[in-house]
Scaffold this motif. Structure first.
Motif, PDB file in Angstrom:
ATOM      1  N   ILE A   1      15.965 -16.091 -19.745  1.00  0.00           N
ATOM      2  CA  ILE A   1      17.223 -16.765 -19.448  1.00  0.00           C
ATOM      3  C   ILE A   1      17.263 -18.095 -20.185  1.00  0.00           C
ATOM      4  O   ILE A   1      16.232 -18.649 -20.549  1.00  0.00           O
ATOM      5  CB  ILE A   1      17.390 -17.022 -17.931  1.00  0.00           C
ATOM      6  N   SER A   2      18.465 -18.578 -20.404  1.00  0.00           N
ATOM      7  CA  SER A   2      18.573 -19.942 -20.921  1.00  0.00           C
ATOM      8  C   SER A   2      19.602 -20.662 -20.083  1.00  0.00           C
ATOM      9  O   SER A   2      20.559 -20.061 -19.599  1.00  0.00           O
ATOM     10  CB  SER A   2      18.963 -19.939 -22.394  1.00  0.00           C
ATOM     11  N   SER A   3      19.351 -21.936 -19.875  1.00  0.00           N
ATOM     12  CA  SER A   3      20.259 -22.720 -19.042  1.00  0.00           C
ATOM     13  C   SER A   3      21.443 -23.190 -19.868  1.00  0.00           C
ATOM     14  O   SER A   3      21.308 -23.513 -21.035  1.00  0.00           O
ATOM     15  CB  SER A   3      19.532 -23.932 -18.475  1.00  0.00           C
ATOM     16  N   TYR A   4      22.579 -23.207 -19.234  1.00  0.00           N
ATOM     17  CA  TYR A   4      23.769 -23.748 -19.885  1.00  0.00           C
ATOM     18  C   TYR A   4      23.753 -25.260 -19.780  1.00  0.00           C
ATOM     19  O   TYR A   4      23.329 -25.803 -18.756  1.00  0.00           O
ATOM     20  CB  TYR A   4      25.032 -23.293 -19.153  1.00  0.00           C
ATOM     21  N   GLY A   5      24.281 -25.902 -20.777  1.00  0.00           N
ATOM     22  CA  GLY A   5      24.543 -27.339 -20.676  1.00  0.00           C
ATOM     23  C   GLY A   5      23.297 -28.200 -20.699  1.00  0.00           C
ATOM     24  O   GLY A   5      22.186 -27.705 -20.792  1.00  0.00           O
ATOM     25  N   PRO A   6      23.507 -29.509 -20.600  1.00  0.00           N
ATOM     26  CA  PRO A   6      22.398 -30.444 -20.722  1.00  0.00           C
ATOM     27  C   PRO A   6      21.467 -30.427 -19.510  1.00  0.00           C
ATOM     28  O   PRO A   6      20.284 -30.702 -19.614  1.00  0.00           O
ATOM     29  CB  PRO A   6      23.088 -31.807 -20.854  1.00  0.00           C
ATOM     30  N   GLU A   7      21.989 -30.101 -18.344  1.00  0.00           N
ATOM     31  CA  GLU A   7      21.160 -30.070 -17.138  1.00  0.00           C
ATOM     32  C   GLU A   7      20.399 -28.762 -17.092  1.00  0.00           C
ATOM     33  O   GLU A   7      20.962 -27.711 -16.812  1.00  0.00           O
ATOM     34  CB  GLU A   7      22.048 -30.164 -15.896  1.00  0.00           C
TER      35      GLU A   7
ATOM     36  N   ALA B   1       0.846  -1.204   0.000  1.00  0.00           N
ATOM     37  CA  ALA B   1       0.000   0.000   0.000  1.00  0.00           C
ATOM     38  C   ALA B   1       0.877   1.248   0.000  1.00  0.00           C
ATOM     39  O   ALA B   1       1.844   1.334   0.751  1.00  0.00           O
ATOM     40  CB  ALA B   1      -0.913  -0.008   1.228  1.00  0.00           C
ATOM     41  N   GLY B   2       0.559   2.193  -0.868  1.00  0.00           N
ATOM     42  CA  GLY B   2       1.328   3.443  -0.956  1.00  0.00           C
ATOM     43  C   GLY B   2       2.565   3.327  -1.823  1.00  0.00           C
ATOM     44  O   GLY B   2       3.270   4.309  -2.045  1.00  0.00           O
ATOM     45  N   LYS B   3       2.842   2.133  -2.329  1.00  0.00           N
ATOM     46  CA  LYS B   3       4.036   1.935  -3.170  1.00  0.00           C
ATOM     47  C   LYS B   3       3.632   1.605  -4.609  1.00  0.00           C
ATOM     48  O   LYS B   3       2.459   1.366  -4.895  1.00  0.00           O
ATOM     49  CB  LYS B   3       4.885   0.799  -2.604  1.00  0.00           C
ATOM     50  N   GLU B   4       4.621   1.600  -5.476  1.00  0.00           N
ATOM     51  CA  GLU B   4       4.388   1.252  -6.881  1.00  0.00           C
ATOM     52  C   GLU B   4       5.311   0.109  -7.262  1.00  0.00           C
ATOM     53  O   GLU B   4       6.371   0.330  -7.857  1.00  0.00           O
ATOM     54  CB  GLU B   4       4.657   2.464  -7.791  1.00  0.00           C
ATOM     55  N   PRO B   5       4.929  -1.116  -6.889  1.00  0.00           N
ATOM     56  CA  PRO B   5       5.858  -2.223  -7.127  1.00  0.00           C
ATOM     57  C   PRO B   5       6.077  -2.509  -8.617  1.00  0.00           C
ATOM     58  O   PRO B   5       5.214  -2.255  -9.449  1.00  0.00           O
ATOM     59  CB  PRO B   5       5.180  -3.410  -6.436  1.00  0.00           C
ATOM     60  N   LEU B   6       7.267  -3.025  -8.877  1.00  0.00           N
ATOM     61  CA  LEU B   6       7.608  -3.461 -10.230  1.00  0.00           C
ATOM     62  C   LEU B   6       7.605  -4.989 -10.235  1.00  0.00           C
ATOM     63  O   LEU B   6       8.353  -5.626  -9.484  1.00  0.00           O
ATOM     64  CB  LEU B   6       9.000  -2.938 -10.611  1.00  0.00           C
ATOM     65  N   LEU B   7       6.739  -5.551 -11.053  1.00  0.00           N
ATOM     66  CA  LEU B   7       6.669  -7.008 -11.155  1.00  0.00           C
ATOM     67  C   LEU B   7       7.587  -7.470 -12.282  1.00  0.00           C
ATOM     68  O   LEU B   7       7.451  -7.027 -13.415  1.00  0.00           O
ATOM     69  CB  LEU B   7       5.244  -7.475 -11.463  1.00  0.00           C
ATOM     70  N   ILE B   8       8.488  -8.363 -11.930  1.00  0.00           N
ATOM     71  CA  ILE B   8       9.400  -8.897 -12.947  1.00  0.00           C
ATOM     72  C   ILE B   8       9.101 -10.375 -13.112  1.00  0.00           C
ATOM     73  O   ILE B   8       8.967 -11.097 -12.123  1.00  0.00           O
ATOM     74  CB  ILE B   8      10.865  -8.744 -12.494  1.00  0.00           C
ATOM     75  N   THR B   9       8.991 -10.826 -14.328  1.00  0.00           N
ATOM     76  CA  THR B   9       8.893 -12.264 -14.506  1.00  0.00           C
ATOM     77  C   THR B   9       9.871 -12.756 -15.547  1.00  0.00           C
ATOM     78  O   THR B   9      10.447 -11.985 -16.308  1.00  0.00           O
ATOM     79  CB  THR B   9       7.467 -12.756 -14.812  1.00  0.00           C
ATOM     80  N   VAL B  10      10.053 -14.057 -15.485  1.00  0.00           N
ATOM     81  CA  VAL B  10      11.018 -14.699 -16.363  1.00  0.00           C
ATOM     82  C   VAL B  10      10.253 -15.419 -17.455  1.00  0.00           C
ATOM     83  O   VAL B  10       9.402 -16.261 -17.174  1.00  0.00           O
ATOM     84  CB  VAL B  10      11.865 -15.708 -15.557  1.00  0.00           C
ATOM     85  N   LEU B  11      10.552 -15.041 -18.666  1.00  0.00           N
ATOM     86  CA  LEU B  11       9.895 -15.688 -19.802  1.00  0.00           C
ATOM     87  C   LEU B  11      10.435 -17.102 -19.954  1.00  0.00           C
ATOM     88  O   LEU B  11      11.594 -17.335 -19.647  1.00  0.00           O
ATOM     89  CB  LEU B  11      10.191 -14.881 -21.079  1.00  0.00           C
ATOM     90  N   ARG B  12       9.623 -18.102 -20.346  1.00  0.00           N
ATOM     91  CA  ARG B  12       8.288 -17.832 -20.767  1.00  0.00           C
ATOM     92  C   ARG B  12       7.242 -18.324 -19.759  1.00  0.00           C
ATOM     93  O   ARG B  12       6.071 -17.969 -19.832  1.00  0.00           O
ATOM     94  CB  ARG B  12       8.038 -18.548 -22.116  1.00  0.00           C
TER      95      ARG B  12
END
Ligand code: IMP
Ligand code: MG
Length: 185
Positions: free
Chosen positions: A70-76, A35-46
């Motif tokens: 983001i993308s993960s490195y490697g096979p895992e 309340a009283g703030k202006e939050p910034l919502l960040i999400t990670v696609l997709r």
């Protein structure tokens, strides 16, 4: 009506109404806490796209949004080592940031992401996750707002995918086992 994707689902875990009520509750809590703030919502696609779209409409505050990819490195895919392929557009210094995540599994991705975001010096950072597979947790990152606690099952729908499919299912369900190649998630 049974759709073409529904045939691949073994069990519906959370239907549309259950998801809507949990998302509404999370939105109300965020509305009260910020309340009283202006939050910034960040999400990670997709994966988080459906959740953030519904969640922000349940928050009765002047919110803005930004996205990372983001993308993960490697096979895992859950090694936790990720590459930022799309960074934030906004400067988040001194903003009240809420990181909106679809699902926290090992927590390694979230752990890495919070470090990247904290390095940009926001005023505050909290995590809002729709789903928490806490039994698989390796890296412990606090989740301020949590929707559902999940058992160790692989689920799809409501933004979550298997090989990029099933994100458009309106519910969250368990994929039939014969369709699942364990090594690939
Ligand atoms: P973590 O680093 O292990 O926490 O990985 C979290 C990411 O793994 C999520 O953002 C999803 O992309 C993916 N993930 C983990 N569990 C599932 C699942 O059950 N269904 C679909 N994607 C999942
Ligand atoms: Mg994801």
């Amino acid at each position: 009506m049974i759709g073409i994707l529904d045939e691949d689902i073994q069990q519906i875990l959370y239907d549309e109404a259950e998801i809507a009520s949990v998302v509404e509750e999370l939105g109300q809590r965020i509305t009260e806490d910020y309340a009283g703030k202006e939050p910034l919502l960040i999400t990670v696609l997709r994966g988080g796209m459906i959740f953030i779209a519904d969640l922000m409409r349940q928050i009765d505050l002047p919110v803005s949004t930004d996205f990372m990819a983001i993308s993960s490195y490697g096979p895992e895919s859950s090694s936790g080592v990720v590459q930022v392929v799309k960074d934030l557009d906004e400067l988040i210094i001194e903003r009240d940031v809420i990181l909106v995540e679809d699902i926290i599994d090992t927590g390694l991705t979230l752990n890495y992401l919070t470090q990247i975001i904290m390095a940009k010096k926001p005023q505050s950072l909290k995590v809002c996750a729709l789903l928490d597979k806490s039994v698989r947790r390796i890296a412990d990152v606090p989740i301020a707002y949590k929707g559902f606690d999940l058992p160790d099952v692989f689920i799809v729908g409501y933004g979550l995918d298997y090989h990029q499919l099933y994100r458009n299912l309106p519910y969250i369900g368990i994929l039939k086992e014969d369709l699942l190649n364990e090594s690939s998630f």
